[in-house]
Design a protein around this motif. Structure first.
Motif, PDB file in Angstrom:
ATOM      1  N   LEU A   3       6.810  38.222  11.823  1.00  9.64           N
ATOM      2  CA  LEU A   3       8.105  38.506  12.442  1.00  9.64           C
ATOM      3  C   LEU A   3       7.963  39.101  13.842  1.00  9.64           C
ATOM      4  CD1 LEU A   3       9.996  40.014   9.372  1.00  9.64           C
ATOM      5  CD2 LEU A   3      10.178  37.708  10.306  1.00  9.64           C
ATOM      6  N   GLY A   4       6.850  38.845  14.504  1.00 15.03           N
ATOM      7  CA  GLY A   4       6.608  39.406  15.816  1.00 15.03           C
ATOM      8  C   GLY A   4       7.631  39.015  16.858  1.00 15.03           C
ATOM      9  N   GLN A   5       8.206  37.799  16.717  1.00 12.57           N
ATOM     10  CA  GLN A   5       9.211  37.369  17.688  1.00 12.57           C
ATOM     11  C   GLN A   5      10.520  38.134  17.536  1.00 12.57           C
ATOM     12  OE1 GLN A   5       7.537  35.487  15.554  1.00 12.57           O
ATOM     13  NE2 GLN A   5       6.829  33.570  16.440  1.00 12.57           N
ATOM     14  N   VAL A   6      10.725  38.777  16.363  1.00 13.14           N
ATOM     15  CA  VAL A   6      11.986  39.454  16.093  1.00 13.14           C
ATOM     16  C   VAL A   6      11.810  40.963  16.017  1.00 13.14           C
ATOM     17  CG1 VAL A   6      13.933  39.635  14.502  1.00 13.14           C
ATOM     18  CG2 VAL A   6      12.772  37.433  14.819  1.00 13.14           C
ATOM     19  N   PHE A   7      10.827  41.424  15.245  1.00 14.10           N
ATOM     20  CA  PHE A   7      10.654  42.859  15.024  1.00 14.10           C
ATOM     21  C   PHE A   7       9.335  43.354  15.610  1.00 14.10           C
ATOM     22  CE2 PHE A   7      13.437  41.464  11.517  1.00 14.10           C
ATOM     23  CZ  PHE A   7      14.524  42.298  11.762  1.00 14.10           C
ATOM     24  N   ASP A   8       8.281  43.234  14.841  1.00 11.36           N
ATOM     25  CA  ASP A   8       6.987  43.789  15.221  1.00 11.36           C
ATOM     26  C   ASP A   8       5.923  42.800  14.777  1.00 11.36           C
ATOM     27  OD1 ASP A   8       4.458  45.364  14.949  1.00 11.36           O
ATOM     28  OD2 ASP A   8       5.764  46.973  15.661  1.00 11.36           O
ATOM     29  N   ASN A   9       4.921  42.603  15.637  1.00 12.85           N
ATOM     30  CA  ASN A   9       3.921  41.592  15.284  1.00 12.85           C
ATOM     31  C   ASN A   9       2.969  42.038  14.188  1.00 12.85           C
ATOM     32  OD1 ASN A   9       2.369  43.431  16.658  1.00 12.85           O
ATOM     33  ND2 ASN A   9       1.687  42.020  18.262  1.00 12.85           N
ATOM     34  N   HIS A  10       3.152  43.233  13.636  1.00 12.60           N
ATOM     35  CA  HIS A  10       2.355  43.680  12.494  1.00 12.60           C
ATOM     36  C   HIS A  10       3.017  43.324  11.160  1.00 12.60           C
ATOM     37  CE1 HIS A  10      -0.543  46.072  14.809  1.00 12.60           C
ATOM     38  NE2 HIS A  10       0.481  46.419  15.571  1.00 12.60           N
ATOM     39  N   CYS A  24       6.706  35.695  -6.700  1.00 13.11           N
ATOM     40  CA  CYS A  24       6.850  37.037  -6.134  1.00 13.11           C
ATOM     41  C   CYS A  24       7.299  36.937  -4.679  1.00 13.11           C
ATOM     42  CB  CYS A  24       5.521  37.799  -6.175  1.00 13.11           C
ATOM     43  SG  CYS A  24       4.751  37.894  -7.805  1.00 13.11           S
ATOM     44  N   ALA A  25       8.159  37.853  -4.265  1.00 14.25           N
ATOM     45  CA  ALA A  25       8.552  37.982  -2.867  1.00 14.25           C
ATOM     46  C   ALA A  25       7.915  39.225  -2.298  1.00 14.25           C
ATOM     47  CB  ALA A  25      10.075  38.065  -2.745  1.00 14.25           C
ATOM     48  N   GLY A  26       7.521  39.170  -1.013  1.00  6.00           N
ATOM     49  CA  GLY A  26       6.789  40.313  -0.499  1.00  6.00           C
ATOM     50  C   GLY A  26       6.897  40.525   0.998  1.00  6.00           C
ATOM     51  N   LEU A  27       6.395  41.698   1.403  1.00  8.36           N
ATOM     52  CA  LEU A  27       6.222  42.089   2.797  1.00  8.36           C
ATOM     53  C   LEU A  27       4.768  42.487   2.992  1.00  8.36           C
ATOM     54  CD1 LEU A  27       9.387  44.348   3.332  1.00  8.36           C
ATOM     55  CD2 LEU A  27       9.069  42.015   4.192  1.00  8.36           C
ATOM     56  N   ARG A  28       4.264  42.240   4.199  1.00  6.11           N
ATOM     57  CA  ARG A  28       2.880  42.602   4.502  1.00  6.11           C
ATOM     58  C   ARG A  28       2.817  43.257   5.873  1.00  6.11           C
ATOM     59  NH1 ARG A  28      -1.979  38.197   5.118  1.00  6.11           N
ATOM     60  NH2 ARG A  28      -0.581  37.501   6.783  1.00  6.11           N
ATOM     61  N   TRP A  29       2.114  44.386   5.953  1.00  2.90           N
ATOM     62  CA  TRP A  29       1.910  45.073   7.225  1.00  2.90           C
ATOM     63  C   TRP A  29       0.425  44.968   7.565  1.00  2.90           C
ATOM     64  CZ3 TRP A  29       5.205  47.125  10.748  1.00  2.90           C
ATOM     65  CH2 TRP A  29       4.651  47.882  11.773  1.00  2.90           C
ATOM     66  N   VAL A  30       0.134  44.342   8.692  1.00  9.68           N
ATOM     67  CA  VAL A  30      -1.254  44.161   9.136  1.00  9.68           C
ATOM     68  C   VAL A  30      -1.576  45.234  10.164  1.00  9.68           C
ATOM     69  CG1 VAL A  30      -2.909  42.583  10.177  1.00  9.68           C
ATOM     70  CG2 VAL A  30      -1.065  41.681   8.736  1.00  9.68           C
ATOM     71  N   PHE A  31      -2.555  46.084   9.861  1.00 12.80           N
ATOM     72  CA  PHE A  31      -2.886  47.191  10.741  1.00 12.80           C
ATOM     73  C   PHE A  31      -3.754  46.725  11.913  1.00 12.80           C
ATOM     74  CE2 PHE A  31      -1.956  49.054   6.649  1.00 12.80           C
ATOM     75  CZ  PHE A  31      -1.185  50.142   6.987  1.00 12.80           C
TER      76      PHE A  31
END
Length: 245
Positions: free
Chosen positions: A207-214, A238-245
């Protein structure tokens, strides 16, 4: 939901050779029958001059599902507790990275859980990739030593892990996952099966184009056969979110 990697899990095997380390945190909601709970997965992949290290840990949160929530001594459900955990750590050994066999590594791993199942595995893995590492595939062949509960008449394990970045030419769209096939004795009445299968294909969009590229949004489908005490085939989306550090 075992090996996100596997787990991994190797979401960025290719990128690992170009970066210092890949670390991410995933949160899933499982829509499967009698599931309906949250899982968090923390995983890391890091290459070095002697090979690579990968690990992940799953925590399962079951505040509402009576079929999964644990109970205290008085029979009250522990709704807010972590109701189980699963951990894997893997090490690839490669002292010949400057030779023609650079994509072949020795492989060791340990898999453990809070419900008593544990295995140590030794074997080898081979890494396939495109020139720019946008397409990767790893195949692992291992011999398993059961440490905890359970046993296997055929103590072998085969794992395939893939990653496709910018799928269909869409920037930020990633298709990754793994497939495990291993010897695992399961008994239901008079019937005993000798193997289990698990695969978890994942689709993520950055979602980097909208929110944050992480931040990524997506999910996975857990497809299994004779796995986790369930006879036959199961499908758990399953539905999910992922945060890449």
């Amino acid at each position: 939901m075992f090996k996100k990697a596997i787990l991994v899990a190797f979401a960025a095997v290719g990128f690992g050779f170009m970066a210092n380390a890949q670390v991410n945190l995933q949160t899933f909601y499982d829509f499967g029958k009698d599931r309906q709970y949250l899982t968090t997965t923390f995983e890391m992949f890091k290459p070095d001059k002697f090979g690579d290290t990968f690990f992940f840990i799953d925590h399962y949160y079951n505040p509402f599902n009576k079929n999964f929530s644990q109970k205290d001594a008085d029979g009250n459900r522990l709704g807010g507790a972590v109701n189980g955990s699963y951990f894997e750590i893997e090490r690839g050994l490669n002292f010949w990275q400057e030779t023609s066999l650079k994509d072949l590594s020795a492989h060791i791993e340990y898999d453990g859980s809070t419900w008593g199942a544990a295995m140590a595995c030794v074997g080898a893995k081979y890494f396939f990739h495109s020139a720019d590492y946008s397409k990767t595939f790893t195949i692992e062949l291992m011999y398993d030593f059961h440490i905890g509960i359970g046993k296997a008449d055929v103590p072998l394990k085969v794992t395939g892990v893939w990653g496709l970045n910018n799928l269909f030419g869409v920037e930020g769209l990633t298709f990754k996952g793994f497939a495990d096939f291993w010897g695992n004795n399961n008994t239901w009445g008079d019937e005993t099966t000798k193997f289990s299968f698990l695969t978890e294909p994942q689709l993520w969009f950055n979602l980097g184009q909208v929110f944050d590229n992480h931040l990524d949004i997506g999910g996975e489908i857990e497809l299994s056969y004779n796995f986790a005490g369930n006879k036959g085939f199961m499908c758990n989306p399953c539905a999910g979110l992922r945060w890449v550090f």
